[in-house]
Design a protein around this motif. Structure first.
Motif, PDB file in Angstrom:
ATOM      1  N   ARG A  36     -12.217   4.304 -23.640  1.00  0.00           N
ATOM      2  CA  ARG A  36     -11.788   5.686 -23.388  1.00  0.00           C
ATOM      3  C   ARG A  36     -12.891   6.473 -22.702  1.00  0.00           C
ATOM      4  O   ARG A  36     -12.620   7.276 -21.789  1.00  0.00           O
ATOM      5  CB  ARG A  36     -11.384   6.357 -24.699  1.00  0.00           C
ATOM      6  N   LEU A  37     -14.135   6.261 -23.115  1.00  0.00           N
ATOM      7  CA  LEU A  37     -15.250   6.967 -22.489  1.00  0.00           C
ATOM      8  C   LEU A  37     -15.406   6.536 -21.038  1.00  0.00           C
ATOM      9  O   LEU A  37     -15.582   7.392 -20.142  1.00  0.00           O
ATOM     10  CB  LEU A  37     -16.543   6.704 -23.255  1.00  0.00           C
ATOM     11  N   GLU A  38     -15.344   5.247 -20.769  1.00  0.00           N
ATOM     12  CA  GLU A  38     -15.475   4.767 -19.392  1.00  0.00           C
ATOM     13  C   GLU A  38     -14.368   5.340 -18.505  1.00  0.00           C
ATOM     14  O   GLU A  38     -14.615   5.764 -17.374  1.00  0.00           O
ATOM     15  CB  GLU A  38     -15.436   3.234 -19.371  1.00  0.00           C
ATOM     16  N   ALA A  39     -13.133   5.342 -19.016  1.00  0.00           N
ATOM     17  CA  ALA A  39     -12.012   5.871 -18.247  1.00  0.00           C
ATOM     18  C   ALA A  39     -12.181   7.357 -17.981  1.00  0.00           C
ATOM     19  O   ALA A  39     -11.876   7.862 -16.883  1.00  0.00           O
ATOM     20  CB  ALA A  39     -10.700   5.601 -18.985  1.00  0.00           C
ATOM     21  N   LEU A  40     -12.681   8.090 -18.964  1.00  0.00           N
ATOM     22  CA  LEU A  40     -12.894   9.530 -18.812  1.00  0.00           C
ATOM     23  C   LEU A  40     -13.950   9.802 -17.756  1.00  0.00           C
ATOM     24  O   LEU A  40     -13.782  10.695 -16.904  1.00  0.00           O
ATOM     25  CB  LEU A  40     -13.290  10.130 -20.160  1.00  0.00           C
ATOM     26  N   GLU A  41     -15.051   9.056 -17.795  1.00  0.00           N
ATOM     27  CA  GLU A  41     -16.115   9.272 -16.818  1.00  0.00           C
ATOM     28  C   GLU A  41     -15.638   8.945 -15.409  1.00  0.00           C
ATOM     29  O   GLU A  41     -16.019   9.632 -14.441  1.00  0.00           O
ATOM     30  CB  GLU A  41     -17.340   8.424 -17.193  1.00  0.00           C
TER      31      GLU A  41
END
Length: 288
Positions: A36-41
């Motif tokens: 989720r963090l990678e996708a958000l960034e």
């Protein structure tokens, strides 16, 4: 565009710093939180956290988001408490937190309350850390303390002391000073040094007399079943199912209290009022 879930993820990472703790906070898997963090960034086109040996460190952008998201979260928590505080229904879920040492005492109280209120369920959380009731982590806290947090309101439900316990004994209760030279004591780990009883042990029991150290009073009670001495709160040491014997008089300077507490915004909610009255009455009877 940031969503509410995005803000929750950013706040959790900023507060915890490691994905394992983030996953626990968000009730998900660490790999899911990482994806989720990678996708958000990727979506916003900027890194939010620097990855290092010490965990995740917020970038300037993440710090700005965290500050503003924290303000939003605080206002939402205040609004939720205001709504909950006006709830006059004896139904729904009530979140209660207490220390693990009080498990034998509080669990029957919770179950008797649930029996008397069939339209309610109680979520009982055991933790030695004080729940953040301003963030709605719990509705009611039952805590052993002589100095409850000033931000909470409630009532003292009883007093208790600390004494030496072990599984073996002749039935005689001695002054604790006579037992300090005993060969084996259960020590308390540095994580508990905030507790007056842990500091008392450190100051009065010689290092060579400590057979083992544990990180909770509940673990000390279990260890005492081997025959070693443990300094325990009376409500735990006197629990019949543990099979322990009180070996000393209570230590005067360690006298403490049990409090039933809630956030001021919740004290007028029907379910909170009903439970706090029930719990305080049951605790007074148990600790009398």
């Amino acid at each position: 565009m940031l969503t509410h879930d995005d803000l929750a993820l950013i706040l959790a990472i900023a507060r915890a710093g490691r994905m394992k703790q983030v996953a626990e906070m968000l009730q998900t898997h660490p790999a899911t939180a990482y994806r989720r963090l990678e996708a958000l960034e990727r979506r916003i086109g900027n890194p939010l956290f620097e990855r290092g040996a010490d965990g995740y460190v917020p970038t300037a952008l993440a710090e700005e988001i965290t500050q503003r998201a924290g303000d939003i979260e605080q206002r939402l928590d205040e609004l939720n408490r205001a709504v909950a505080g006006r709830d006059n229904r004896l139904r729904g879920t009530l979140k209660v937190t207490t220390a693990d040492t009080l498990a034998y005492v509080v669990a029957p109280i919770v179950l008797s309350f649930a029996d008397a209120h069939p339209h309610m369920s109680v979520e009982l959380q055991f933790s030695n850390a004080m729940a953040d009731m301003a963030r709605n982590e719990a509705d009611v806290a039952i805590r052993p303390t002589h100095a409850p947090p000033e931000a909470l309101v409630g009532q003292r439900a009883g007093r208790f002391g600390f004494a030496a316990y072990s599984a073996n004994g002749d039935g005689d209760v001695r002054d604790i000073a006579e037992l300090l030279a005993a060969r084996r004591w259960i020590g308390l780990a540095p994580a508990l040094m905030h507790a007056p009883a842990a500091r008392w042990l450190r100051d009065h029991v010689a290092t060579e007399r400590v057979g083992a150290s544990v990180d909770s009073f509940f673990a000390a009670a279990v260890a005492a079943r081997s025959g070693a001495y443990a300094l325990l709160p009376s409500y735990l040491g006197d629990e019949p199912s543990l099979g322990l014997v009180r070996r000393s008089e209570p230590v005067p300077e360690l006298a403490s209290e049990i409090w039933v507490l809630t956030h001021p915004d919740l004290r007028h909610a029907a379910r909170v009022r009903a439970f706090t009255r029930h719990a305080a009455k049951a605790l007074r009877e148990r600790l009398a």
